[in-house]
Design an enzyme around this catalytic site. Structure first.
Site, short mmCIF file in Angstrom:
data_model
loop_
_atom_site.label_atom_id
_atom_site.label_comp_id
_atom_site.label_asym_id
_atom_site.label_seq_id
_atom_site.Cartn_x
_atom_site.Cartn_y
_atom_site.Cartn_z
N HIS A 220 0.88 -1.17 0.00
CA HIS A 220 0.00 0.00 0.00
C HIS A 220 0.92 1.23 0.00
CE1 HIS A 220 -2.78 2.95 1.84
NE2 HIS A 220 -3.76 2.15 1.47
N ASP B 235 3.40 -4.03 7.67
CA ASP B 235 2.12 -3.34 7.57
C ASP B 235 1.03 -4.38 7.82
OD1 ASP B 235 -0.25 -2.21 6.81
OD2 ASP B 235 0.39 -1.68 4.78
N GLN C 172 -4.26 -4.99 6.88
CA GLN C 172 -5.25 -5.94 6.37
C GLN C 172 -5.21 -7.27 7.12
OE1 GLN C 172 -7.68 -5.41 4.29
NE2 GLN C 172 -7.07 -3.39 3.61
N LYS D 233 -10.22 -0.99 10.34
CA LYS D 233 -10.33 -2.21 9.53
C LYS D 233 -10.61 -3.42 10.42
CE LYS D 233 -7.19 -0.29 6.10
NZ LYS D 233 -8.07 0.08 5.01
N CYS E 229 -4.71 2.67 -3.66
CA CYS E 229 -3.46 3.12 -3.01
C CYS E 229 -2.35 2.09 -3.15
CB CYS E 229 -3.68 3.44 -1.54
SG CYS E 229 -4.87 4.72 -1.27
#
Ligand code: PMP
Length: 410
Positions: free
Chosen positions: A121, A198, A201, A224, A362
């Protein structure tokens, strides 16, 4: 097994019509909905214990402070951090990743390298690219393979430069690819790099264990994972966090301020300048309680089923190409369709009640790897049903026919 009808009652927002059609919300990779218990916990805190944290000696301030610090403990336990001082609250994954990139700025200079991957991302790509640009370091990118997985041979190639940092997603917001973080952690550490993960998700896709992953940093966003926007966190292994210089200065993060100089608070407050979003932290704690109560592995297994169902159904539609076929796909599927721009497709299905996302999401480097400028993305959560996937795919099919017919008559 999840009791999905009961779960849906926790999310009244889902029980409505848009443009006269039942809402089918399939954009949870962008933002998940917020259950009643989280909304209620925030309302209760506002009703009973609101004040500014850490600052005053009165009851309301101490209730707010307790709420923030209890939430910090909850986050630490949820990701299996060794202790709560390893958790820095942020606005979300983006701020967490920028805190790391900015915090390492003095340790990176000419001759150094930083590695990201093509799957990232923008929030785990641009801060590193920018840092390298400002500091005269080399920004290197590990490619993805045809399936949309990180090409580990290419990663090994860039690691030969012995980068200071490897920045990698745990789960792609384009292909849903879950990456082999443990293996990448070993590769990164063998090359002498810090591993920044990251996790935006990944938080809803099974149990996240930052110690087992052997990552140095792990970033995520509350919105999220059912907590609403404006809150997230950065986990850092203690030695790694100690290496971060603060990027923001002001109240909360200081120990002593004199005309001559300022000394900083201990971790984690040193990296939390200003009044924190303690109410967001309350929501995050409540969301974590909720997800844990449902069962994190059960949630992941059911969401995997929904995504598999969507992939199989979309693949049967004429002229639809699914981006990637990763070894493990969780949370979302992106696709393009012949004769239909993703934006037109998503705008049309929106009028049928179906919420999808369109665009580059993104992640332009990943889109480029697939040779497209953008795609449509379908991302279910545990509150969706198999019937909704069928309904959405039927709407997509109908919208594609309409768009293609429109082209033919032009
Ligand atoms: N990383 C990934 C993989 C994401 O999907 C997102 C959100 N789309 C982010 C980072 C950034 O999260 P936020 O905008 O909440 O900071």
């Amino acid at each position: 097994m999840l009791d999905v009808p009961a779960i849906r009652r926790d999310f009244p927002i889902l029980d409505q019509t848009v443009y006269g059609k039942p809402l089918v919300y399939l954009d949870s990779a962008a933002t998940t909905q917020v259950p009643e218990c989280v909304i209620a916990r925030v309302a209760e805190q506002y009703r009973t214990g609101n004040g500014n944290v850490h600052r005053a000696a009165h009851r309301m301030a101490s209730l707010a402070t307790d709420a923030l610090e209890e939430a910090r403990k909850r986050v630490a336990a949820f990701v299996n951090a060794p202790d709560e001082d390893c958790i820095v609250f942020t606005r979300g994954a983006t701020e967490a990743l920028n805190t790391v990139a900015g915090g390492l700025r003095e340790s990176i200079g000419p001759g150094n390298a930083v590695v990201a991957t093509q799957l990232e991302h923008h929030s785990n790509f641009v801060p590193w690219q920018q840092l390298c640009r400002e500091r005269g370091a080399d920004f290197l990118c590990a490619r993805i393979d045809g399936a949309g997985d990180i090409d580990l041979n290419d990663l090994a190639r860039v690691l030969e430069r012995r980068p200071k940092v490897v920045a990698v997603t745990a789960c792609s917001n384009v292909t849903g690819a879950a990456t082999p973080i443990k293996r990448i952690a070993r590769m990164a550490h063998d090359a002498g790099a810090l591993l920044v993960v990251d996790g935006a998700q990944a938080m809803r896709h099974g149990v996240v264990d930052v110690q087992d992953m052997e990552c140095d940093f792990f970033a995520f966003s509350g919105h999220k994972m059912c907590a609403g926007t404006g809150i997230g966190a950065l986990y850092g292994a203690r030695e790694a966090l100690e290496r971060l210089a603060p990027c923001e200065f002001g109240g909360e993060m200081v120990d002593k301020v004199t005309l001559a100089e300022t000394t900083y608070s201990a971790l984690p407050l040193r990296l939390e300048a200003g009044t924190p979003n303690y109410m967001g932290a309350v929501a995050l704690r409540a969301a974590m309680d909720y997800l844990e109560q449902l069962g994190r592995t059960e949630i992941a297994a059911y969401e995997d089923e929904l995504v598999r169902h969507a992939v199989d159904s979309l693949a049967r539609l004429d002229g639809v190409r699914i981006l990637g076929s990763p070894k493990r796909r969780c949370g979302c599927v992106s696709f393009v369709a012949e004769g239909a721009h993703p934006f037109d497709l998503c705008a049309l299905v929106d009028k049928m009640g179906v919420a999808l996302r369109s665009g580059h999401n993104c992640a332009q480097p990943a889109m480029e790897a697939f040779g497209v400028a953008g795609a449509a993305r379908l991302s279910p959560a545990f509150y969706n049903t198999h019937e909704e996937i069928d309904a959405a795919v039927a709407c997509i099919d109908r919208a594609l026919r309409m768009l293609r017919a429109g082209r033919e008559t032009r």
